[in-house]
Design an enzyme around this catalytic site. Structure first.
Site, PDB file in Angstrom:
ATOM      1  N   LYS A 116       0.865  -1.186   0.000  1.00  0.00           N
ATOM      2  CA  LYS A 116       0.000   0.000   0.000  1.00  0.00           C
ATOM      3  C   LYS A 116       0.896   1.230   0.000  1.00  0.00           C
ATOM      4  O   LYS A 116       1.685   1.436   0.926  1.00  0.00           O
ATOM      5  CB  LYS A 116      -0.918   0.008   1.212  1.00  0.00           C
ATOM      6  CG  LYS A 116      -1.906   1.177   1.222  1.00  0.00           C
ATOM      7  CD  LYS A 116      -2.928   1.059   0.097  1.00  0.00           C
ATOM      8  CE  LYS A 116      -4.112   0.236   0.514  1.00  0.00           C
ATOM      9  NZ  LYS A 116      -5.176   0.186  -0.516  1.00  0.00           N
TER      10      LYS A 116
ATOM     11  N   THR B  54      -3.628  -5.153   0.848  1.00  0.00           N
ATOM     12  CA  THR B  54      -3.032  -3.830   1.023  1.00  0.00           C
ATOM     13  C   THR B  54      -3.901  -2.949   1.905  1.00  0.00           C
ATOM     14  O   THR B  54      -3.395  -2.055   2.588  1.00  0.00           O
ATOM     15  CB  THR B  54      -2.792  -3.146  -0.339  1.00  0.00           C
ATOM     16  OG1 THR B  54      -4.033  -2.876  -0.973  1.00  0.00           O
ATOM     17  CG2 THR B  54      -1.927  -4.015  -1.235  1.00  0.00           C
ATOM     18  N   ASP B  55      -5.209  -3.182   1.915  1.00  0.00           N
ATOM     19  CA  ASP B  55      -6.074  -2.414   2.807  1.00  0.00           C
ATOM     20  C   ASP B  55      -5.739  -2.700   4.267  1.00  0.00           C
ATOM     21  O   ASP B  55      -5.781  -1.798   5.117  1.00  0.00           O
ATOM     22  CB  ASP B  55      -7.544  -2.753   2.527  1.00  0.00           C
ATOM     23  CG  ASP B  55      -8.498  -1.831   3.262  1.00  0.00           C
ATOM     24  OD1 ASP B  55      -8.528  -0.629   2.937  1.00  0.00           O
ATOM     25  OD2 ASP B  55      -9.194  -2.310   4.185  1.00  0.00           O
TER      26      ASP B  55
ATOM     27  N   ARG C 259      30.457  31.843 -10.389  1.00  0.00           N
ATOM     28  CA  ARG C 259      29.087  31.549 -10.781  1.00  0.00           C
ATOM     29  C   ARG C 259      28.226  31.310  -9.544  1.00  0.00           C
ATOM     30  O   ARG C 259      28.737  31.057  -8.447  1.00  0.00           O
ATOM     31  CB  ARG C 259      29.018  30.327 -11.688  1.00  0.00           C
ATOM     32  CG  ARG C 259      29.408  29.025 -11.015  1.00  0.00           C
ATOM     33  CD  ARG C 259      29.117  27.807 -11.867  1.00  0.00           C
ATOM     34  NE  ARG C 259      29.494  26.563 -11.194  1.00  0.00           N
ATOM     35  CZ  ARG C 259      29.195  25.352 -11.640  1.00  0.00           C
ATOM     36  NH1 ARG C 259      28.512  25.203 -12.771  1.00  0.00           N
ATOM     37  NH2 ARG C 259      29.561  24.267 -10.977  1.00  0.00           N
TER      38      ARG C 259
ATOM     39  N   GLN D  86      30.267  18.080  -8.599  1.00  0.00           N
ATOM     40  CA  GLN D  86      30.748  16.764  -8.161  1.00  0.00           C
ATOM     41  C   GLN D  86      31.664  16.898  -6.943  1.00  0.00           C
ATOM     42  O   GLN D  86      31.572  16.113  -5.989  1.00  0.00           O
ATOM     43  CB  GLN D  86      31.493  16.058  -9.293  1.00  0.00           C
ATOM     44  CG  GLN D  86      30.594  15.515 -10.396  1.00  0.00           C
ATOM     45  CD  GLN D  86      30.375  16.513 -11.522  1.00  0.00           C
ATOM     46  OE1 GLN D  86      30.461  17.726 -11.306  1.00  0.00           O
ATOM     47  NE2 GLN D  86      30.091  16.004 -12.714  1.00  0.00           N
TER      48      GLN D  86
ATOM     49  N   HIS E 281      20.560  25.941 -12.581  1.00  0.00           N
ATOM     50  CA  HIS E 281      21.360  26.926 -13.310  1.00  0.00           C
ATOM     51  C   HIS E 281      20.823  28.346 -13.136  1.00  0.00           C
ATOM     52  O   HIS E 281      19.610  28.588 -13.208  1.00  0.00           O
ATOM     53  CB  HIS E 281      21.377  26.582 -14.797  1.00  0.00           C
ATOM     54  CG  HIS E 281      21.929  25.215 -15.100  1.00  0.00           C
ATOM     55  ND1 HIS E 281      23.228  24.873 -14.849  1.00  0.00           N
ATOM     56  CD2 HIS E 281      21.337  24.100 -15.619  1.00  0.00           C
ATOM     57  CE1 HIS E 281      23.439  23.617 -15.209  1.00  0.00           C
ATOM     58  NE2 HIS E 281      22.296  23.125 -15.676  1.00  0.00           N
TER      59      HIS E 281
END
Length: 295
Positions: free
Chosen positions: A12, A57-58, A179, A222, A250
């Protein structure tokens, strides 16, 4: 040619549970999104539709709500571990449980002149989303606990360069010595054991990520990623591995010359796509093998 069943799981997804703890007139709020995936003896249900091994799932959804009431939600890692152990240990046909929890932060509302300011009023925080994933295989094995965060948005307005890269016939990007560096940090880190103070560990890891981002003169995203991962491992002995995914948000300098204006790195266009996506793992040399895919 024979056809066989491969790896499979079911569960679920995204059960939203809000737990309010009332401490007299002071209320505490936990807002979580819980996803459960189970696997085990599921061959018959796939091949012939025999549901005898299937926990609906319930029922999984209802367990989340029931456990929130019975045990409360303190640290999300502890809540996920409770659920994972329950599903595996209570059902003979379930051999592995994966429980993922996202936590959304709320801040108290502080109002002037109120005698009970912020006791039961909240505003959604602008902070990141806290995350965890727990894998459990049964009583004889140690659970694997991965904590983390998503959407920790950070920006350095200087102190970042990018040059010396490959240039081919399709390169238009200019090298730069200054930058804007901005990203949304998405991180997941693996704990060595099950019994840490997960709340303190989370705040310490988050602080290390921020300190490394601010303190690294970046020659590439990086390099910044590696520095951030390394600082987490140095600050948190309980963590042995961290995965980071960081989009490069950017910021392009706007050309204002057509309007008779200069632009000494003061006005930028923030582009949301396409974007560079930098991903990597940093780990200690003694990190134990997790034995499962991170996802």
């Amino acid at each position: 040619m024979a056809v066989v069943l491969g790896p499979n799981r079911y569960g679920k997804a995204e059960t939203r549970v809000v737990r309010i703890t009332r401490d007299g007139g002071v209320h505490h709020l936990k807002d979580c999104n819980v996803s459960v995936s189970l696997s085990g003896d599921m061959g018959a249900v796939h091949r012939v539709g025999d549901n005898a091994a299937v926990l609906p799932t319930d029922s999984q959804k209802n367990t989340v709500f029931a456990f929130a009431r019975k045990y409360g939600i303190a640290e999300i890692e502890e809540f996920a571990l409770l659920l994972a152990r329950h599903f595996v240990d209570s059902q003979p046909t379930i051999h592995h449980a994966r429980v993922e929890v996202e936590e959304y932060f709320w801040d108290r509302v502080r109002t002037e002149g109120a005698t009970d300011q912020g006791q039961h009023s909240f505003v959604r925080s602008g902070r990141e989303i806290r995350t965890c994933v727990v894998h459990h295989d049964g009583p004889s094995s140690q659970a694997t606990i991965v904590s983390g965060l998503k959407g920790l948005t950070v920006l350095n307005s200087t102190g970042s360069e990018f040059h010396g890269f490959i240039e081919d016939e399709y390169t238009t990007l200019r090298p730069t010595r200054d930058r804007v560096l901005a990203t949304d940090v998405n991180a997941a880190w693996r704990h060595r054991g099950e019994h840490e103070d997960f709340g303190t560990s989370y705040e310490r890891a988050r602080r290390a990520l921020l300190d490394a981002f601010a303190g690294t003169h970046s020659l590439s995203l990086q390099q910044t990623l590696y520095a951030m991962g390394g600082q987490v491992l140095e600050a948190c002995a309980e963590i042995c591995e961290i995965h980071l995914a960081m989009p490069n948000k950017h910021h392009f300098t706007v050309d204002l010359e057509p309007f008779g204006l200069d632009n000494p790195q003061e006005v930028f266009f923030a582009a949301d796509r396409p974007y560079g996506l930098i991903e990597g793992a940093v780990l200690t040399d003694d990190a134990p093998d997790a034995g499962f895919a991170w996802e």
